[in-house]
Design an enzyme around this catalytic site. Structure first.
Site, PDB file in Angstrom:
ATOM      1  N   SER A   8     -23.208 -26.232   3.095  1.00  0.00           N
ATOM      2  CA  SER A   8     -23.767 -27.374   2.405  1.00  0.00           C
ATOM      3  C   SER A   8     -23.641 -28.668   3.006  1.00  0.00           C
ATOM      4  O   SER A   8     -22.528 -29.385   2.944  1.00  0.00           O
ATOM      5  CB  SER A   8     -23.149 -27.330   0.823  1.00  0.00           C
ATOM      6  OG  SER A   8     -23.415 -28.821   0.271  1.00  0.00           O
ATOM      7  N   HIS A  33     -27.832 -25.546   3.226  1.00  0.00           N
ATOM      8  CA  HIS A  33     -27.946 -25.726   1.917  1.00  0.00           C
ATOM      9  C   HIS A  33     -28.081 -27.183   1.334  1.00  0.00           C
ATOM     10  O   HIS A  33     -26.950 -27.897   1.781  1.00  0.00           O
ATOM     11  CB  HIS A  33     -26.577 -25.056   1.230  1.00  0.00           C
ATOM     12  CG  HIS A  33     -26.650 -25.243  -0.449  1.00  0.00           C
ATOM     13  ND1 HIS A  33     -27.239 -24.119  -1.143  1.00  0.00           N
ATOM     14  CD2 HIS A  33     -26.131 -26.155  -1.286  1.00  0.00           C
ATOM     15  CE1 HIS A  33     -27.109 -24.253  -2.325  1.00  0.00           C
ATOM     16  NE2 HIS A  33     -26.291 -25.309  -2.453  1.00  0.00           N
ATOM     17  N   ASP A  35     -28.163 -30.057  -1.602  1.00  0.00           N
ATOM     18  CA  ASP A  35     -27.810 -30.315  -3.151  1.00  0.00           C
ATOM     19  C   ASP A  35     -28.521 -31.530  -3.458  1.00  0.00           C
ATOM     20  O   ASP A  35     -27.993 -32.539  -2.956  1.00  0.00           O
ATOM     21  CB  ASP A  35     -26.324 -30.442  -3.251  1.00  0.00           C
ATOM     22  CG  ASP A  35     -25.569 -29.166  -3.090  1.00  0.00           C
ATOM     23  OD1 ASP A  35     -26.012 -28.038  -3.724  1.00  0.00           O
ATOM     24  OD2 ASP A  35     -24.688 -29.001  -2.200  1.00  0.00           O
ATOM     25  N   MET A  37     -29.178 -34.058  -6.638  1.00  0.00           N
ATOM     26  CA  MET A  37     -28.535 -34.409  -7.860  1.00  0.00           C
ATOM     27  C   MET A  37     -29.285 -35.439  -8.413  1.00  0.00           C
ATOM     28  O   MET A  37     -29.408 -36.554  -7.541  1.00  0.00           O
ATOM     29  CB  MET A  37     -27.039 -34.675  -7.845  1.00  0.00           C
ATOM     30  CG  MET A  37     -26.305 -33.346  -7.001  1.00  0.00           C
ATOM     31  SD  MET A  37     -24.616 -33.775  -6.975  1.00  0.00           S
ATOM     32  CE  MET A  37     -23.975 -32.243  -6.203  1.00  0.00           C
ATOM     33  N   HIS A  66     -31.248 -26.693  -3.507  1.00  0.00           N
ATOM     34  CA  HIS A  66     -30.416 -26.359  -4.824  1.00  0.00           C
ATOM     35  C   HIS A  66     -30.754 -27.790  -5.624  1.00  0.00           C
ATOM     36  O   HIS A  66     -30.095 -28.769  -5.551  1.00  0.00           O
ATOM     37  CB  HIS A  66     -28.938 -26.224  -4.422  1.00  0.00           C
ATOM     38  CG  HIS A  66     -28.128 -26.161  -5.822  1.00  0.00           C
ATOM     39  ND1 HIS A  66     -26.826 -26.135  -5.763  1.00  0.00           N
ATOM     40  CD2 HIS A  66     -28.608 -25.828  -7.172  1.00  0.00           C
ATOM     41  CE1 HIS A  66     -26.365 -25.974  -6.997  1.00  0.00           C
ATOM     42  NE2 HIS A  66     -27.494 -25.672  -7.858  1.00  0.00           N
ATOM     43  N   MET A  68     -30.409 -29.810  -8.782  1.00  0.00           N
ATOM     44  CA  MET A  68     -29.490 -29.987  -9.925  1.00  0.00           C
ATOM     45  C   MET A  68     -30.160 -31.154 -10.633  1.00  0.00           C
ATOM     46  O   MET A  68     -29.752 -32.325 -10.634  1.00  0.00           O
ATOM     47  CB  MET A  68     -28.124 -30.282  -9.567  1.00  0.00           C
ATOM     48  CG  MET A  68     -27.393 -28.855  -9.087  1.00  0.00           C
ATOM     49  SD  MET A  68     -25.849 -29.206  -8.094  1.00  0.00           S
ATOM     50  CE  MET A  68     -26.681 -29.525  -6.644  1.00  0.00           C
ATOM     51  N   MET A 137     -23.086 -20.487  -9.865  1.00  0.00           N
ATOM     52  CA  MET A 137     -22.271 -21.247  -9.667  1.00  0.00           C
ATOM     53  C   MET A 137     -20.696 -21.279  -9.858  1.00  0.00           C
ATOM     54  O   MET A 137     -20.318 -20.619 -11.111  1.00  0.00           O
ATOM     55  CB  MET A 137     -22.494 -22.477 -10.579  1.00  0.00           C
ATOM     56  CG  MET A 137     -23.946 -23.313 -10.158  1.00  0.00           C
ATOM     57  SD  MET A 137     -24.125 -23.758  -8.381  1.00  0.00           S
ATOM     58  CE  MET A 137     -22.806 -25.231  -8.230  1.00  0.00           C
ATOM     59  N   GLY A 142     -22.032 -30.751  -9.584  1.00  0.00           N
ATOM     60  CA  GLY A 142     -22.244 -32.002  -9.451  1.00  0.00           C
ATOM     61  C   GLY A 142     -21.194 -32.631  -8.456  1.00  0.00           C
ATOM     62  O   GLY A 142     -21.233 -33.617  -7.978  1.00  0.00           O
ATOM     63  N   GLY A 145     -15.965 -29.812  -3.237  1.00  0.00           N
ATOM     64  CA  GLY A 145     -14.466 -30.124  -3.026  1.00  0.00           C
ATOM     65  C   GLY A 145     -13.836 -29.759  -4.329  1.00  0.00           C
ATOM     66  O   GLY A 145     -12.652 -29.850  -4.545  1.00  0.00           O
ATOM     67  N   ASP A 175     -22.019 -20.400  -5.030  1.00  0.00           N
ATOM     68  CA  ASP A 175     -21.946 -21.954  -4.515  1.00  0.00           C
ATOM     69  C   ASP A 175     -20.694 -22.678  -5.382  1.00  0.00           C
ATOM     70  O   ASP A 175     -20.767 -22.744  -6.606  1.00  0.00           O
ATOM     71  CB  ASP A 175     -23.164 -22.521  -5.100  1.00  0.00           C
ATOM     72  CG  ASP A 175     -23.316 -24.006  -4.693  1.00  0.00           C
ATOM     73  OD1 ASP A 175     -22.230 -24.437  -3.859  1.00  0.00           O
ATOM     74  OD2 ASP A 175     -24.390 -24.591  -4.894  1.00  0.00           O
TER      75      ASP A 175
END
Ligand code: DX5
Ligand code: ZN
Length: 229
Positions: A8, A33, A35, A37, A66, A68, A137, A142, A145, A175
């Site tokens: 990611s 990947h 992300d 958001m 992905h 979100m 998930m 969001g 880590g 994920d």
């Protein structure tokens, strides 16, 4: 099938996205990947279309995007045009999920649906046969880590059963919080794609970490057929 590896880029150095993307070119990464958001569906904002286009310019691997975001149906064509190969929307963001899945497929992308940790797998029963990917998930979406939620293992096994019963060929993607501490158990439970952000990019040598993941996980199962890549 050996699991596909999808590092990611959320955990990459955003100041050097070109070199971060390019150094993965010859690595064991199968997909990249990405992300996205929106600060509404999730309490964080990452990046959007122009950054995805830039990643696509330098990437060798397919982009696993992905989303979100709320109301993803308005942006699917734009993300396809920006370079997405897989488009994953959240079940929780789509009251008309069946329609959104058909839209993604009509755009020529792989259609994925992501489930938040609290969402049971059975909500996908009526749409499972149409899906190319289900993203489980294993953290609350969001942020990178975060700690892996152990119940995910049980959920993956339940999802695998649901997909087999529905005659679905959807890949199971995991994920959040994935590392070599849980990867083998996830694959044994039925995972086909492993997303890993901080485990890869916070390691001293991300390319070597991906090679190590590939080596340890391919010992578990036979290599994937080329058309899965
Ligand atoms: C979380 C994102 C993940 C994230 C994973 O909302 O969807 O893809 O980048 O990062 P790690 O592997 O650090 O949990
Ligand atoms: Zn993600």
């Amino acid at each position: 099938m050996a699991p596909l590896l999808a590092p990611s880029l959320l955990a990459a150095d955003f100041g050097n996205l070109q070199s971060e993307t390019e150094r993965l070119a010859g690595s064991a990464a199968d997909w990249l990947h990405c992300d996205v958001m929106d600060g509404r569906f999730v309490p964080n904002i990452s990046f959007g279309l122009p950054v995805l286009q830039a990643i696509h310019r330098h990437a060798r691997q397919p982009l696993d995007v992905h989303l979100m975001i709320e109301e993803p149906q308005h942006y699917l064509a734009a993300f396809r045009d920006a370079g997405a190969t897989t488009l994953t929307v959240h079940y929780e963001a789509c009251p008309h999920l069946h329609r959104v899945v058909q839209q993604i497929k009509q755009l020529g992308c792989r259609a994925g649906v992501a489930l938040n940790p609290h969402t049971p797998v059975w909500v996908l029963e009526e749409v499972a046969a149409d899906l190319d990917l289900v993203c489980v998930m294993s953290v609350n979406p969001g942020f990178g880590g975060q700690a892996f939620i152990p119940n995910t293992l049980r959920k993956v096994a339940a999802l695998k059963e649901l997909l087999v019963d529905s005659g679905s060929e959807a890949l199971i993607e995991i994920d959040g919080g994935v590392s070599l501490d849980n990867a083998a158990a996830l694959v044994e439970a039925g995972a086909d794609v492993l997303v890993a952000g901080s485990f890869v990019f916070n390691s001293p040598d991300p390319v070597a970490t991906l090679a190590q993941m590939r080596e340890q996980l391919s010992a578990l199962v036979a290599p994937p057929p080329p058309d899965y890549r």
